[in-house]
Motif scaffolding. Sequence first.
Motif, PDB file in Angstrom:
ATOM      1  N   LEU A  58     -13.561  -6.321 -27.315  1.00 34.31           N
ATOM      2  CA  LEU A  58     -14.648  -7.219 -27.734  1.00 34.31           C
ATOM      3  C   LEU A  58     -15.856  -7.087 -26.814  1.00 34.31           C
ATOM      4  O   LEU A  58     -17.003  -7.194 -27.258  1.00 34.31           O
ATOM      5  N   ALA A  59     -15.598  -6.833 -25.521  1.00 40.07           N
ATOM      6  CA  ALA A  59     -16.724  -6.667 -24.597  1.00 40.07           C
ATOM      7  C   ALA A  59     -17.519  -5.412 -24.940  1.00 40.07           C
ATOM      8  O   ALA A  59     -18.740  -5.372 -24.810  1.00 40.07           O
ATOM      9  N   GLU A  60     -16.816  -4.381 -25.418  1.00 44.94           N
ATOM     10  CA  GLU A  60     -17.496  -3.131 -25.770  1.00 44.94           C
ATOM     11  C   GLU A  60     -18.116  -3.203 -27.164  1.00 44.94           C
ATOM     12  O   GLU A  60     -18.825  -2.293 -27.576  1.00 44.94           O
ATOM     13  N   ALA A  61     -17.790  -4.241 -27.917  1.00 37.04           N
ATOM     14  CA  ALA A  61     -18.339  -4.393 -29.274  1.00 37.04           C
ATOM     15  C   ALA A  61     -18.894  -5.811 -29.412  1.00 37.04           C
ATOM     16  O   ALA A  61     -18.340  -6.623 -30.157  1.00 37.04           O
ATOM     17  N   ILE A 120     -17.043 -14.215 -33.444  1.00 39.17           N
ATOM     18  CA  ILE A 120     -15.776 -14.827 -33.015  1.00 39.17           C
ATOM     19  C   ILE A 120     -16.066 -16.028 -32.110  1.00 39.17           C
ATOM     20  O   ILE A 120     -15.441 -17.090 -32.233  1.00 39.17           O
ATOM     21  N   GLU A 121     -17.054 -15.856 -31.219  1.00 40.77           N
ATOM     22  CA  GLU A 121     -17.426 -17.000 -30.365  1.00 40.77           C
ATOM     23  C   GLU A 121     -17.881 -18.173 -31.236  1.00 40.77           C
ATOM     24  O   GLU A 121     -17.541 -19.326 -30.977  1.00 40.77           O
ATOM     25  N   ARG A 122     -18.628 -17.850 -32.290  1.00 46.65           N
ATOM     26  CA  ARG A 122     -19.097 -18.939 -33.185  1.00 46.65           C
ATOM     27  C   ARG A 122     -17.909 -19.595 -33.890  1.00 46.65           C
ATOM     28  O   ARG A 122     -17.847 -20.807 -34.018  1.00 46.65           O
ATOM     29  N   GLU A 123     -16.967 -18.772 -34.328  1.00 44.85           N
ATOM     30  CA  GLU A 123     -15.781 -19.330 -35.001  1.00 44.85           C
ATOM     31  C   GLU A 123     -15.037 -20.271 -34.054  1.00 44.85           C
ATOM     32  O   GLU A 123     -14.665 -21.397 -34.418  1.00 44.85           O
ATOM     33  N   MET A 163     -10.863 -14.843 -37.655  1.00 45.10           N
ATOM     34  CA  MET A 163     -11.562 -13.707 -37.030  1.00 45.10           C
ATOM     35  C   MET A 163     -11.022 -13.435 -35.626  1.00 45.10           C
ATOM     36  O   MET A 163     -10.901 -12.285 -35.197  1.00 45.10           O
ATOM     37  N   THR A 164     -10.692 -14.509 -34.919  1.00 50.00           N
ATOM     38  CA  THR A 164     -10.116 -14.362 -33.575  1.00 50.00           C
ATOM     39  C   THR A 164      -8.770 -13.662 -33.690  1.00 50.00           C
ATOM     40  O   THR A 164      -8.448 -12.721 -32.965  1.00 50.00           O
ATOM     41  N   ARG A 165      -7.978 -14.140 -34.637  1.00 47.46           N
ATOM     42  CA  ARG A 165      -6.660 -13.557 -34.868  1.00 47.46           C
ATOM     43  C   ARG A 165      -6.785 -12.074 -35.239  1.00 47.46           C
ATOM     44  O   ARG A 165      -6.031 -11.225 -34.756  1.00 47.46           O
ATOM     45  N   ALA A 166      -7.773 -11.766 -36.092  1.00 41.68           N
ATOM     46  CA  ALA A 166      -7.948 -10.381 -36.549  1.00 41.68           C
ATOM     47  C   ALA A 166      -8.287  -9.455 -35.376  1.00 41.68           C
ATOM     48  O   ALA A 166      -7.802  -8.326 -35.302  1.00 41.68           O
ATOM     49  N   ALA A 167      -9.116  -9.935 -34.438  1.00 37.75           N
ATOM     50  CA  ALA A 167      -9.475  -9.094 -33.284  1.00 37.75           C
ATOM     51  C   ALA A 167      -8.231  -8.808 -32.445  1.00 37.75           C
ATOM     52  O   ALA A 167      -8.023  -7.685 -31.969  1.00 37.75           O
ATOM     53  N   PHE A 168      -7.389  -9.825 -32.284  1.00 42.39           N
ATOM     54  CA  PHE A 168      -6.150  -9.654 -31.511  1.00 42.39           C
ATOM     55  C   PHE A 168      -5.227  -8.661 -32.227  1.00 42.39           C
ATOM     56  O   PHE A 168      -4.637  -7.772 -31.608  1.00 42.39           O
ATOM     57  N   GLU A 169      -5.135  -8.781 -33.548  1.00 45.48           N
ATOM     58  CA  GLU A 169      -4.261  -7.880 -34.308  1.00 45.48           C
ATOM     59  C   GLU A 169      -4.786  -6.446 -34.267  1.00 45.48           C
ATOM     60  O   GLU A 169      -4.011  -5.492 -34.164  1.00 45.48           O
ATOM     61  N   GLU A 170      -6.106  -6.311 -34.327  1.00 48.79           N
ATOM     62  CA  GLU A 170      -6.693  -4.967 -34.278  1.00 48.79           C
ATOM     63  C   GLU A 170      -6.484  -4.336 -32.887  1.00 48.79           C
ATOM     64  O   GLU A 170      -6.212  -3.138 -32.781  1.00 48.79           O
ATOM     65  N   ALA A 171      -6.574  -5.154 -31.839  1.00 45.78           N
ATOM     66  CA  ALA A 171      -6.310  -4.613 -30.493  1.00 45.78           C
ATOM     67  C   ALA A 171      -4.843  -4.183 -30.382  1.00 45.78           C
ATOM     68  O   ALA A 171      -4.536  -3.172 -29.761  1.00 45.78           O
ATOM     69  N   PHE A 197     -12.262   0.575 -33.420  1.00 41.02           N
ATOM     70  CA  PHE A 197     -11.953  -0.862 -33.326  1.00 41.02           C
ATOM     71  C   PHE A 197     -12.703  -1.579 -34.453  1.00 41.02           C
ATOM     72  O   PHE A 197     -13.916  -1.758 -34.391  1.00 41.02           O
ATOM     73  N   MET A 198     -11.984  -1.960 -35.499  1.00 42.47           N
ATOM     74  CA  MET A 198     -12.607  -2.592 -36.685  1.00 42.47           C
ATOM     75  C   MET A 198     -11.762  -3.796 -37.108  1.00 42.47           C
ATOM     76  O   MET A 198     -10.936  -3.702 -38.028  1.00 42.47           O
ATOM     77  N   PRO A 199     -12.001  -4.946 -36.450  1.00 42.93           N
ATOM     78  CA  PRO A 199     -11.155  -6.117 -36.733  1.00 42.93           C
ATOM     79  C   PRO A 199     -11.173  -6.554 -38.202  1.00 42.93           C
ATOM     80  O   PRO A 199     -10.228  -7.191 -38.660  1.00 42.93           O
ATOM     81  N   GLU A 200     -12.234  -6.182 -38.949  1.00 46.47           N
ATOM     82  CA  GLU A 200     -12.290  -6.645 -40.343  1.00 46.47           C
ATOM     83  C   GLU A 200     -11.119  -6.148 -41.181  1.00 46.47           C
ATOM     84  O   GLU A 200     -10.816  -6.707 -42.219  1.00 46.47           O
ATOM     85  N   ARG A 201     -10.426  -5.099 -40.726  1.00 42.78           N
ATOM     86  CA  ARG A 201      -9.226  -4.650 -41.447  1.00 42.78           C
ATOM     87  C   ARG A 201      -8.245  -5.806 -41.631  1.00 42.78           C
ATOM     88  O   ARG A 201      -7.476  -5.829 -42.574  1.00 42.78           O
ATOM     89  N   PHE A 202      -8.241  -6.714 -40.634  1.00 41.00           N
ATOM     90  CA  PHE A 202      -7.256  -7.790 -40.644  1.00 41.00           C
ATOM     91  C   PHE A 202      -7.836  -9.111 -41.140  1.00 41.00           C
ATOM     92  O   PHE A 202      -7.189 -10.139 -41.046  1.00 41.00           O
ATOM     93  N   HIS A 203      -9.076  -9.083 -41.645  1.00 39.12           N
ATOM     94  CA  HIS A 203      -9.619 -10.310 -42.235  1.00 39.12           C
ATOM     95  C   HIS A 203      -8.820 -10.625 -43.501  1.00 39.12           C
ATOM     96  O   HIS A 203      -8.343  -9.708 -44.170  1.00 39.12           O
ATOM     97  N   PRO A 204      -8.671 -11.923 -43.813  1.00 43.41           N
ATOM     98  CA  PRO A 204      -7.768 -12.306 -44.912  1.00 43.41           C
ATOM     99  C   PRO A 204      -8.006 -11.518 -46.203  1.00 43.41           C
ATOM    100  O   PRO A 204      -7.045 -11.119 -46.867  1.00 43.41           O
ATOM    101  N   GLN A 205      -9.276 -11.236 -46.544  1.00 44.55           N
ATOM    102  CA  GLN A 205      -9.537 -10.560 -47.821  1.00 44.55           C
ATOM    103  C   GLN A 205      -9.108  -9.093 -47.800  1.00 44.55           C
ATOM    104  O   GLN A 205      -8.990  -8.470 -48.862  1.00 44.55           O
ATOM    105  N   ASN A 206      -8.896  -8.503 -46.621  1.00 45.37           N
ATOM    106  CA  ASN A 206      -8.511  -7.074 -46.541  1.00 45.37           C
ATOM    107  C   ASN A 206      -7.037  -6.867 -46.203  1.00 45.37           C
ATOM    108  O   ASN A 206      -6.520  -5.778 -46.333  1.00 45.37           O
ATOM    109  N   ARG A 207      -6.410  -7.901 -45.759  1.00 44.23           N
ATOM    110  CA  ARG A 207      -5.051  -7.787 -45.206  1.00 44.23           C
ATOM    111  C   ARG A 207      -4.051  -7.169 -46.152  1.00 44.23           C
ATOM    112  O   ARG A 207      -3.174  -6.405 -45.746  1.00 44.23           O
TER     113      ARG A 207
END
Length: 455
Positions: free
Chosen positions: A283-286, A293-296, A316-324, A375-385
């Motif tokens: 997340l620091a690099e992106a 995510i901070e807003r969420e 979105m927070t969960r998705a970033a963790f899953e993508e990592a 690193f593309m957390p949107e893969r794990f967003h609910p609509q893409n899961r």
Amino acid sequence: MDTAPAPFVPPAPTPRTSPPSFLEMIRIVYRNPLELWGEPSYTKPWVSVSGVGGPLVIANDPGLIRHVLVDNARNYRMSTVRQKILRPILRDGLLTAEGEVWRRSRRAMAPVFTPRHIAGFAPAMLRCAEAFVDRYDHAPAIFDIARDMTMLTYEILAETLFSGEIAGSPGGFAKQVDHLFETMGRVDPLDLLRAPDWLPRISRLRGRRTLAYFRRLVAETIAMREARLKQGDDVPEDFLTLLLRAEGPDGLTRAEIEDNLITFIGAGHETTARALGWTLYCLAEAPWEREPIEREIDGVLSREPDPAKWLDAMPMTRAAFEEAMRLYPPAPSINREPIETDTYKDLTLVKGATVLAMPWTIHRHRGLWDRPEAFMPERFHPQNRERIDRYQYLPFGAGPRVCIGAAFAMQEAVIALAVLMSRLRFDTVAETKPWPVQKLTTQPQGGLPMKVSRR
Ligand code: HEM
């Protein structure tokens, strides 16, 4: 015009284009098995080779993985190589037990990991994370986030499963666990060659003293709680009490209780710590991924005081963790061995072969993922899961031996990220150059030095 920044591509070994020589292979296995895998391991549904220690199958096809881990799981045991590494440390703990001992133990421990019980751990997880933030009171400064996350997850584990009643000093205990896995948890080339057990594994000798010390602390932890139980004290109904109450002919033996304390302390914090560290790094690099995510997090924290609800409230927070965890699976390799020769489509899995269902290669497989290296957390967003097959994403494994702590870890991770990211910002600095290395878990070599500042 599309102005979205190109996704961040975090560091990882490039697939080998030619197989290593025998000596080179031994060196890589000892230093960093993640550097061993060639192009076919990232492109083919499976790779069947005759390795130095016997036949080896790298399984990437989700159907094959389901076959081995779920549909025909009864025909597979933990692989010999894995057991040689872990059993001397964990003996009959849940991670290394087999057959009847495993079934009895899993049944005995299941009540602690029900959704209701895990939700009950949320307030303690929140307390630990909030107290942890105070350690950064002289921020902005540079901290090793890899080490810090190990401390945080150790404290959460100690507070939830053991109600804080573990013998020895907290920092000391966590350091000993790290040392234990660092010294004893490596693949020794002799194991790979299936050398006889009487040949000493130099890599492991250094860990023996730590293991003895560790077992003493575990015995002390048990004795402290037993004394309280005998006195009729009002003891916490935590994991430790549950294990002690499960002692008996239909439950667990005293030795199995000890083995499970070591297992849960070992398996229950380091994995989550690694995933948290890699998440904060990516997340620091992106920063374009970090801002929403901070807003969420800010939004949920302002309206939902119950931390048990945060996992669902912060997709979105969960998705970033899953993508990592996709890019840096904390458990990079799941190993099995057929008890009897088995077939899947036109593949033969001979009795005694090592079958590797490696999250490392599956999660980076070019036939399964679009831009697998990014690193593309949107893969794990609910609509893409739902585009992700259950058996192409295996951070917690699958089947009867799926991680018992998966829901615990997910809840813990989102609570920790919410607290840390609502108050602090983690940025990379010139020295942040992590290189993923497999030492049981996927660790950042060189640690994760990062600048921590208040938001
Ligand atoms: C992000 C964190 C975690 C990851 C990625 C992870 C990963 C895994 C994986 C892949 C397995 C299956 C191994 C196999 O099939 O060979 C496993 C099993 C296990 N995990 Fe986790 N784990 C995590 C957190 C935890 C936590 C928090 C606990 C305990 C509180 C825990 C305890 C265990 C135990 C005891 C097993 C053995 C289960 C069995 O064989 O029945 N893990 N874990």
